[in-house]
Design an enzyme around this catalytic site. Sequence first.
Site, mmCIF file in Angstrom:
data_model
loop_
_atom_site.group_PDB
_atom_site.id
_atom_site.type_symbol
_atom_site.label_atom_id
_atom_site.label_comp_id
_atom_site.label_asym_id
_atom_site.label_seq_id
_atom_site.Cartn_x
_atom_site.Cartn_y
_atom_site.Cartn_z
ATOM 1 N N GLY A 12 7.889 2.609 0.339
ATOM 2 C CA GLY A 12 7.549 3.554 1.399
ATOM 3 C C GLY A 12 7.395 4.985 0.919
ATOM 4 N N HIS A 113 -5.352 2.682 -1.377
ATOM 5 C CA HIS A 113 -5.520 1.621 -2.369
ATOM 6 C C HIS A 113 -5.505 2.246 -3.760
ATOM 7 C CE1 HIS A 113 -6.704 -2.278 -3.927
ATOM 8 N NE2 HIS A 113 -7.517 -1.625 -4.732
ATOM 9 N N GLU A 178 -1.239 9.751 -5.130
ATOM 10 C CA GLU A 178 -1.271 9.147 -3.787
ATOM 11 C C GLU A 178 -0.532 10.044 -2.805
ATOM 12 O OE1 GLU A 178 -0.385 4.969 -3.484
ATOM 13 O OE2 GLU A 178 -0.850 4.606 -5.583
HETATM 14 C C1 GAR Z 1 1.037 2.198 -3.501
HETATM 15 O O1 GAR Z 1 0.723 2.350 -4.856
HETATM 16 C C2 GAR Z 1 -0.181 1.795 -2.701
HETATM 17 O O2 GAR Z 1 -1.355 2.409 -3.140
HETATM 18 C C3 GAR Z 1 -0.211 0.314 -2.961
HETATM 19 O O3 GAR Z 1 1.126 -0.088 -2.904
HETATM 20 C C4 GAR Z 1 1.963 0.991 -3.305
HETATM 21 C C5 GAR Z 1 2.994 1.243 -2.228
HETATM 22 O O4 GAR Z 1 3.926 2.216 -2.617
HETATM 23 N N1 GAR Z 1 -1.031 -0.360 -1.991
HETATM 24 C C6 GAR Z 1 -1.750 -1.450 -2.260
HETATM 25 O O5 GAR Z 1 -1.746 -1.976 -3.340
HETATM 26 C C7 GAR Z 1 -2.545 -1.982 -1.098
HETATM 27 N N2 GAR Z 1 -3.424 -3.033 -1.534
HETATM 28 P P1 GAR Z 1 4.867 2.885 -1.540
HETATM 29 O O6 GAR Z 1 5.505 1.756 -0.732
HETATM 30 O O7 GAR Z 1 5.906 3.600 -2.377
HETATM 31 O O8 GAR Z 1 4.058 3.813 -0.699
#
Ligand code: GAR
Length: 193
Positions: A12, A113, A178
């Site tokens: 998250g 993504h 991100e």
């Molecule tokens: C992030 O790197 C996001 O871009 C990726 O999962 C991670 C979640 O991190 N999403 C995907 O791969 C979607 N296909 P977080 O839970 O720490 O935000």
Amino acid sequence: MKNIVILISGGGSNMAAIVKTAQQQDWAQRLGARVAAVISNKAEAKGLVFAREQGIATAVLDHQRFATREAFDAELMALIDPYQPALVVLAGFMRILTPGFVAHYAGRLVNIHPSLLPAFAGLHTHQRALDAGCKFAGVTVHQVTAELDLGPILDQAVVPVLPGDTAETLAARVLTQEHVIYPRAVAALLPRL
Ligand code: GAR
């Protein structure tokens, strides 16, 4: 007030970046928007702890309880819709959504993504970028449409691939970007919703 509902499956950290930015930039005052709820398909998702600490409503909907994607998505919509969300934000929500769910939130559903879309849709993006010999990787925020990882692009950041990078080191470098572009993209979108 425009409600934002964020869906997570794990750490998250993107959700937390959006919540913190909303606080720092006073989105309630400036954009008339707030993060109203965080929903996870996994009870153990670490992000739920942070959300609760922030006084944000949380819910868990375990996808394993459902026989079909349609049944899961119907229940997920029933959890989301009472918030009448202006925007539903997928932040590391690792479920493929049904066309019915995507249509229900058309124009108000966004995803992040970890690749420079349209390259490397799907899973294992960083390893695939390394295997292909990419000199640059990155991250994309996009509108969600029925086709996986292929909706209109809202924002991107480019991250260099460095000598000796592994999928893990590259993922960590991309993740810091991100946290910059997701809050920025959401803030840019909210006035249009
Ligand atoms: C992030 O790197 C996001 O871009 C990726 O999962 C991670 C979640 O991190 N999403 C995907 O791969 C979607 N296909 P977080 O839970 O720490 O935000």
